[in-house]
Design a protein around this motif. Structure first.
Motif, PDB file in Angstrom:
ATOM      1  N   ALA A 249       4.091  -0.124   2.632  1.00  0.00           N
ATOM      2  CA  ALA A 249       2.893   0.489   2.066  1.00  0.00           C
ATOM      3  C   ALA A 249       3.172   1.909   1.578  1.00  0.00           C
ATOM      4  N   GLY A 250       4.271   2.516   2.057  1.00  0.00           N
ATOM      5  CA  GLY A 250       4.507   3.920   1.752  1.00  0.00           C
ATOM      6  C   GLY A 250       3.424   4.781   2.353  1.00  0.00           C
ATOM      7  N   SER A 251       2.929   4.343   3.506  1.00  0.00           N
ATOM      8  CA  SER A 251       1.727   4.953   4.063  1.00  0.00           C
ATOM      9  C   SER A 251       1.770   4.855   5.592  1.00  0.00           C
ATOM     10  N   ALA A 252       0.628   4.936   6.259  1.00  0.00           N
ATOM     11  CA  ALA A 252       0.605   4.990   7.718  1.00  0.00           C
ATOM     12  C   ALA A 252       0.489   3.621   8.366  1.00  0.00           C
ATOM     13  N   PHE A 253      -0.022   2.640   7.647  1.00  0.00           N
ATOM     14  CA  PHE A 253      -0.260   1.316   8.230  1.00  0.00           C
ATOM     15  C   PHE A 253      -0.631   0.336   7.126  1.00  0.00           C
ATOM     16  N   SER A 254      -0.718  -0.942   7.501  1.00  0.00           N
ATOM     17  CA  SER A 254      -1.257  -1.968   6.611  1.00  0.00           C
ATOM     18  C   SER A 254      -2.633  -2.371   7.111  1.00  0.00           C
ATOM     19  N   THR A 255      -3.577  -2.536   6.193  1.00  0.00           N
ATOM     20  CA  THR A 255      -4.878  -3.107   6.551  1.00  0.00           C
ATOM     21  C   THR A 255      -4.878  -4.547   6.078  1.00  0.00           C
ATOM     22  N   LEU A 256      -5.189  -5.467   6.996  1.00  0.00           N
ATOM     23  CA  LEU A 256      -4.948  -6.887   6.763  1.00  0.00           C
ATOM     24  C   LEU A 256      -6.194  -7.728   7.025  1.00  0.00           C
ATOM     25  N   ALA A 257      -6.348  -8.771   6.229  1.00  0.00           N
ATOM     26  CA  ALA A 257      -7.375  -9.782   6.476  1.00  0.00           C
ATOM     27  C   ALA A 257      -6.688 -11.131   6.463  1.00  0.00           C
ATOM     28  N   ALA A 258      -6.852 -11.895   7.546  1.00  0.00           N
ATOM     29  CA  ALA A 258      -6.276 -13.239   7.608  1.00  0.00           C
ATOM     30  C   ALA A 258      -7.191 -14.194   6.849  1.00  0.00           C
ATOM     31  N   VAL A 259      -6.618 -14.825   5.833  1.00  0.00           N
ATOM     32  CA  VAL A 259      -7.379 -15.727   4.972  1.00  0.00           C
ATOM     33  C   VAL A 259      -6.681 -17.090   4.999  1.00  0.00           C
ATOM     34  N   PRO A 260      -7.430 -18.183   5.189  1.00  0.00           N
ATOM     35  CA  PRO A 260      -6.789 -19.504   5.146  1.00  0.00           C
ATOM     36  C   PRO A 260      -6.079 -19.707   3.798  1.00  0.00           C
ATOM     37  N   ARG A 261      -4.835 -20.129   3.876  1.00  0.00           N
ATOM     38  CA  ARG A 261      -4.028 -20.304   2.669  1.00  0.00           C
ATOM     39  C   ARG A 261      -4.716 -21.234   1.669  1.00  0.00           C
ATOM     40  N   ALA A 262      -5.406 -22.260   2.191  1.00  0.00           N
ATOM     41  CA  ALA A 262      -6.027 -23.266   1.328  1.00  0.00           C
ATOM     42  C   ALA A 262      -7.171 -22.682   0.491  1.00  0.00           C
ATOM     43  N   SER A 263      -7.744 -21.565   0.934  1.00  0.00           N
ATOM     44  CA  SER A 263      -8.878 -21.008   0.190  1.00  0.00           C
ATOM     45  C   SER A 263      -8.473 -19.855  -0.720  1.00  0.00           C
ATOM     46  N   PHE A 264      -7.172 -19.561  -0.761  1.00  0.00           N
ATOM     47  CA  PHE A 264      -6.665 -18.416  -1.530  1.00  0.00           C
ATOM     48  C   PHE A 264      -5.923 -18.910  -2.764  1.00  0.00           C
ATOM     49  N   ARG A 265      -6.125 -18.255  -3.890  1.00  0.00           N
ATOM     50  CA  ARG A 265      -5.359 -18.610  -5.089  1.00  0.00           C
ATOM     51  C   ARG A 265      -5.167 -17.403  -5.994  1.00  0.00           C
ATOM     52  N   PHE A 266      -4.068 -17.428  -6.729  1.00  0.00           N
ATOM     53  CA  PHE A 266      -3.842 -16.422  -7.757  1.00  0.00           C
ATOM     54  C   PHE A 266      -4.535 -16.875  -9.037  1.00  0.00           C
ATOM     55  N   THR A 267      -5.257 -15.985  -9.680  1.00  0.00           N
ATOM     56  CA  THR A 267      -5.920 -16.299 -10.946  1.00  0.00           C
ATOM     57  C   THR A 267      -5.135 -15.729 -12.115  1.00  0.00           C
ATOM     58  N   THR A 268      -4.317 -14.714 -11.860  1.00  0.00           N
ATOM     59  CA  THR A 268      -3.443 -14.148 -12.884  1.00  0.00           C
ATOM     60  C   THR A 268      -2.124 -13.777 -12.231  1.00  0.00           C
ATOM     61  N   GLY A 269      -1.015 -14.144 -12.875  1.00  0.00           N
ATOM     62  CA  GLY A 269       0.290 -13.656 -12.459  1.00  0.00           C
ATOM     63  C   GLY A 269       0.841 -14.346 -11.218  1.00  0.00           C
ATOM     64  N   THR A 270       2.086 -14.024 -10.919  1.00  0.00           N
ATOM     65  CA  THR A 270       2.806 -14.555  -9.769  1.00  0.00           C
ATOM     66  C   THR A 270       3.510 -13.391  -9.088  1.00  0.00           C
ATOM     67  N   PRO A 271       3.324 -13.242  -7.787  1.00  0.00           N
ATOM     68  CA  PRO A 271       3.965 -12.108  -7.116  1.00  0.00           C
ATOM     69  C   PRO A 271       5.440 -12.362  -6.874  1.00  0.00           C
ATOM     70  N   LYS A 272       6.159 -11.295  -6.616  1.00  0.00           N
ATOM     71  CA  LYS A 272       7.538 -11.406  -6.151  1.00  0.00           C
ATOM     72  C   LYS A 272       7.520 -11.493  -4.628  1.00  0.00           C
ATOM     73  N   LEU A 273       8.588 -12.062  -4.088  1.00  0.00           N
ATOM     74  CA  LEU A 273       8.709 -12.239  -2.642  1.00  0.00           C
ATOM     75  C   LEU A 273       9.874 -11.426  -2.103  1.00  0.00           C
ATOM     76  N   TYR A 274       9.613 -10.658  -1.063  1.00  0.00           N
ATOM     77  CA  TYR A 274      10.669 -10.020  -0.287  1.00  0.00           C
ATOM     78  C   TYR A 274      10.682 -10.645   1.103  1.00  0.00           C
ATOM     79  N   GLN A 275      11.816 -11.235   1.470  1.00  0.00           N
ATOM     80  CA  GLN A 275      11.970 -11.828   2.804  1.00  0.00           C
ATOM     81  C   GLN A 275      12.418 -10.730   3.748  1.00  0.00           C
ATOM     82  N   ASP A 276      11.493 -10.294   4.595  1.00  0.00           N
ATOM     83  CA  ASP A 276      11.727  -9.166   5.482  1.00  0.00           C
ATOM     84  C   ASP A 276      12.205  -9.691   6.838  1.00  0.00           C
ATOM     85  N   ALA A 277      13.532  -9.700   7.033  1.00  0.00           N
ATOM     86  CA  ALA A 277      14.107 -10.296   8.239  1.00  0.00           C
ATOM     87  C   ALA A 277      14.358  -9.271   9.337  1.00  0.00           C
TER      88      ALA A 277
END
Ligand code: ZN
Ligand code: ZN
Length: 135
Positions: free
Chosen positions: A35-63
């Motif tokens: 975040a380049g910040s102090a924390f992340s603010t998060l909301a857990a959303v069921p994957r089935a109810s979420f969709r992208f309407t524009t664009g495709t994000p990039k993925l970083y695998q944070d191991a």
């Protein structure tokens, strides 16, 4: 009614139906760095109810995480906004970065996790549960 959001540049837009299953704040070092910040603010959303309407994000695998689990961090490849994270322990959920919501007025964290690495200046609200590590 669906809830909408976007990255800073607008290359990525998303929406989801219903209300988040839970909300929280993550104070882990990796969220701070991403975040380049102090924390992340998060909301857990069921994957089935979420969709992208524009664009495709990039993925970083944070191991390299304190939990030892690989965290999938999806972000806009153009402007860098974090969009959501996903963890193998909750395959049916995505953890949306709520700063990208079009309307952030309803966000209210239900708990704080990884408070062991919370930045010193951050004061947590009374009555909101805190966890030293993860939930
Ligand atoms: Zn963007
Ligand atoms: Zn985190």
């Amino acid at each position: 009614m669906s809830t909408t959001g976007q990255c800073l540049c607008g290359s990525i837009r998303y929406e989801f139906d219903g209300t988040p299953a839970m909300t929280g704040v993550c104070h882990c070092r990796n969220c701070q760095r991403q975040a380049g910040s102090a924390f992340s603010t998060l909301a857990a959303v069921p994957r089935a109810s979420f969709r992208f309407t524009t664009g495709t994000p990039k993925l970083y695998q944070d191991a390299d995480t304190d939990s030892g689990n690989t965290v999938e961090r999806y972000f806009c490849g153009d402007c860098g906004s974090p969009i959501y994270s996903a963890v193998p322990s909750s395959p049916d959920m995505i953890f949306l970065k709520t700063g990208t919501l079009d309307d952030t007025s309803t966000f209210q964290p239900q708990f704080h996790v990884w408070c062991d690495s919370k930045q010193n200046w951050v004061k947590l609200e009374e009555g909101v549960p805190t966890m030293a590590k993860q939930a």
